[in-house]
Write a protein that holds these residues in place. Sequence first.
Motif, PDB file in Angstrom:
ATOM      1  N   VAL A  19       0.927  -1.344  -0.076  1.00 61.81           N
ATOM      2  CA  VAL A  19       0.174   0.021  -0.027  1.00 61.81           C
ATOM      3  C   VAL A  19       1.030   1.193  -0.034  1.00 61.81           C
ATOM      4  O   VAL A  19       0.480   2.297  -0.649  1.00 61.81           O
ATOM      5  CB  VAL A  19      -1.102   0.041   1.223  1.00 61.81           C
ATOM      6  CG1 VAL A  19      -1.322   1.298   1.359  1.00 61.81           C
ATOM      7  CG2 VAL A  19      -2.158  -1.190   1.133  1.00 61.81           C
ATOM      8  N   LEU A  20       2.015   1.223   0.799  1.00 56.31           N
ATOM      9  CA  LEU A  20       2.807   2.409   0.851  1.00 56.31           C
ATOM     10  C   LEU A  20       3.535   2.615  -0.433  1.00 56.31           C
ATOM     11  O   LEU A  20       3.442   3.591  -1.012  1.00 56.31           O
ATOM     12  CB  LEU A  20       4.092   2.268   1.841  1.00 56.31           C
ATOM     13  CG  LEU A  20       4.878   3.366   2.078  1.00 56.31           C
ATOM     14  CD1 LEU A  20       4.266   4.454   2.270  1.00 56.31           C
ATOM     15  CD2 LEU A  20       5.729   2.789   3.153  1.00 56.31           C
ATOM     16  N   TRP A  21       3.817   1.633  -1.056  1.00 52.44           N
ATOM     17  CA  TRP A  21       4.550   1.562  -2.388  1.00 52.44           C
ATOM     18  C   TRP A  21       3.478   2.099  -3.609  1.00 52.44           C
ATOM     19  O   TRP A  21       3.878   2.737  -4.199  1.00 52.44           O
ATOM     20  CB  TRP A  21       4.985  -0.001  -2.694  1.00 52.44           C
ATOM     21  CG  TRP A  21       5.978  -0.156  -4.019  1.00 52.44           C
ATOM     22  CD1 TRP A  21       6.433   0.981  -4.733  1.00 52.44           C
ATOM     23  CD2 TRP A  21       6.443  -1.242  -4.616  1.00 52.44           C
ATOM     24  NE1 TRP A  21       7.205   0.325  -5.498  1.00 52.44           N
ATOM     25  CE2 TRP A  21       7.234  -0.879  -5.683  1.00 52.44           C
ATOM     26  CE3 TRP A  21       5.960  -2.504  -4.334  1.00 52.44           C
ATOM     27  CZ2 TRP A  21       7.849  -1.924  -6.436  1.00 52.44           C
ATOM     28  CZ3 TRP A  21       6.797  -3.546  -5.131  1.00 52.44           C
ATOM     29  CH2 TRP A  21       7.309  -3.256  -6.206  1.00 52.44           C
ATOM     30  N   PRO A  35      12.296   6.733  -5.788  1.00 50.36           N
ATOM     31  CA  PRO A  35      13.646   6.325  -6.591  1.00 50.36           C
ATOM     32  C   PRO A  35      13.713   4.973  -6.800  1.00 50.36           C
ATOM     33  O   PRO A  35      12.998   4.119  -6.170  1.00 50.36           O
ATOM     34  CB  PRO A  35      14.894   6.926  -5.594  1.00 50.36           C
ATOM     35  CG  PRO A  35      13.923   7.605  -4.618  1.00 50.36           C
ATOM     36  CD  PRO A  35      12.601   7.252  -4.560  1.00 50.36           C
ATOM     37  N   VAL A  36      14.398   4.414  -7.560  1.00 53.32           N
ATOM     38  CA  VAL A  36      14.408   3.120  -8.110  1.00 53.32           C
ATOM     39  C   VAL A  36      14.972   2.181  -6.922  1.00 53.32           C
ATOM     40  O   VAL A  36      14.367   0.890  -6.908  1.00 53.32           O
ATOM     41  CB  VAL A  36      15.254   3.034  -9.362  1.00 53.32           C
ATOM     42  CG1 VAL A  36      15.577   1.445  -9.794  1.00 53.32           C
ATOM     43  CG2 VAL A  36      14.618   3.670 -10.515  1.00 53.32           C
ATOM     44  N   ARG A  37      16.006   2.526  -6.411  1.00 53.33           N
ATOM     45  CA  ARG A  37      16.433   1.654  -5.063  1.00 53.33           C
ATOM     46  C   ARG A  37      15.193   1.606  -4.019  1.00 53.33           C
ATOM     47  O   ARG A  37      15.165   0.560  -3.588  1.00 53.33           O
ATOM     48  CB  ARG A  37      17.786   2.685  -4.521  1.00 53.33           C
ATOM     49  CG  ARG A  37      18.891   2.498  -5.262  1.00 53.33           C
ATOM     50  CD  ARG A  37      19.963   3.303  -4.572  1.00 53.33           C
ATOM     51  NE  ARG A  37      19.450   4.624  -3.897  1.00 53.33           N
ATOM     52  CZ  ARG A  37      20.203   5.446  -3.397  1.00 53.33           C
ATOM     53  NH1 ARG A  37      21.600   5.151  -2.978  1.00 53.33           N
ATOM     54  NH2 ARG A  37      19.810   6.812  -2.999  1.00 53.33           N
ATOM     55  N   THR A  38      14.641   2.614  -3.797  1.00 56.31           N
ATOM     56  CA  THR A  38      13.577   2.333  -2.900  1.00 56.31           C
ATOM     57  C   THR A  38      12.300   1.377  -3.490  1.00 56.31           C
ATOM     58  O   THR A  38      11.891   0.575  -2.557  1.00 56.31           O
ATOM     59  CB  THR A  38      12.948   3.756  -2.599  1.00 56.31           C
ATOM     60  OG1 THR A  38      13.884   4.517  -2.174  1.00 56.31           O
ATOM     61  CG2 THR A  38      11.920   3.473  -1.723  1.00 56.31           C
ATOM     62  N   GLN A  39      12.138   1.434  -4.636  1.00 54.72           N
ATOM     63  CA  GLN A  39      11.113   0.534  -5.221  1.00 54.72           C
ATOM     64  C   GLN A  39      11.633  -0.943  -5.191  1.00 54.72           C
ATOM     65  O   GLN A  39      11.161  -1.836  -4.760  1.00 54.72           O
ATOM     66  CB  GLN A  39      10.838   0.755  -6.754  1.00 54.72           C
ATOM     67  CG  GLN A  39      10.201   2.127  -6.643  1.00 54.72           C
ATOM     68  CD  GLN A  39       9.575   2.524  -8.209  1.00 54.72           C
ATOM     69  OE1 GLN A  39       9.362   1.496  -9.102  1.00 54.72           O
ATOM     70  NE2 GLN A  39       9.436   3.785  -8.480  1.00 54.72           N
ATOM     71  N   VAL A  40      13.120  -1.076  -5.474  1.00 54.23           N
ATOM     72  CA  VAL A  40      13.374  -2.502  -5.282  1.00 54.23           C
ATOM     73  C   VAL A  40      13.487  -2.942  -3.746  1.00 54.23           C
ATOM     74  O   VAL A  40      13.353  -3.903  -3.723  1.00 54.23           O
ATOM     75  CB  VAL A  40      15.261  -2.355  -5.876  1.00 54.23           C
ATOM     76  CG1 VAL A  40      15.730  -3.713  -5.325  1.00 54.23           C
ATOM     77  CG2 VAL A  40      14.838  -1.981  -7.386  1.00 54.23           C
TER      78      VAL A  40
END
Length: 149
Positions: free
Chosen positions: A38-40, A47-52
């Motif tokens: 849900v947060l995602w 940023p991509v790092r956070t999504q990974v």
Amino acid sequence: MNAEEMLARLERPLSPWRRVATAAAAIGGCAGAAAIGVLWATEPDLPVRTQVAFAALVAVGLAWAGYGVWALTRRTPLFARDRVVAGWLALGATVLLTGLVVAVTVARRPAQPLLLALVLALLALAVVNLVRARAARSALLRRKHELGG
């Protein structure tokens, strides 16, 4: 005690405590995956790092939920197979955590030796847990083989 009685003891159902702990792992995995998901989903410009990192956390949560459902539906300890699977899941999650912490502490100055020591201790604990689970499973399977099962 004959061989059939001993084999029946080795295949007894999960204890109430183990059922509660397994259910907690399943519910916790679902809740964690849902919360991170849900947060995602509500933060589109991460940023991509956070999504990974979020994807890895969701995967870990879903893995624990799957483990809990699998272990509860089997109803027996399966010669400690459930402990081995849980050990591998814990080791995998800890390796992910260790990699993340190492990457963050290397990127930041000054390094965080206390944090590194903590995740390395958790990694060692996960390895010990897996080794003990595999040893318990091996002992049970050896005993089953000795009894002719």
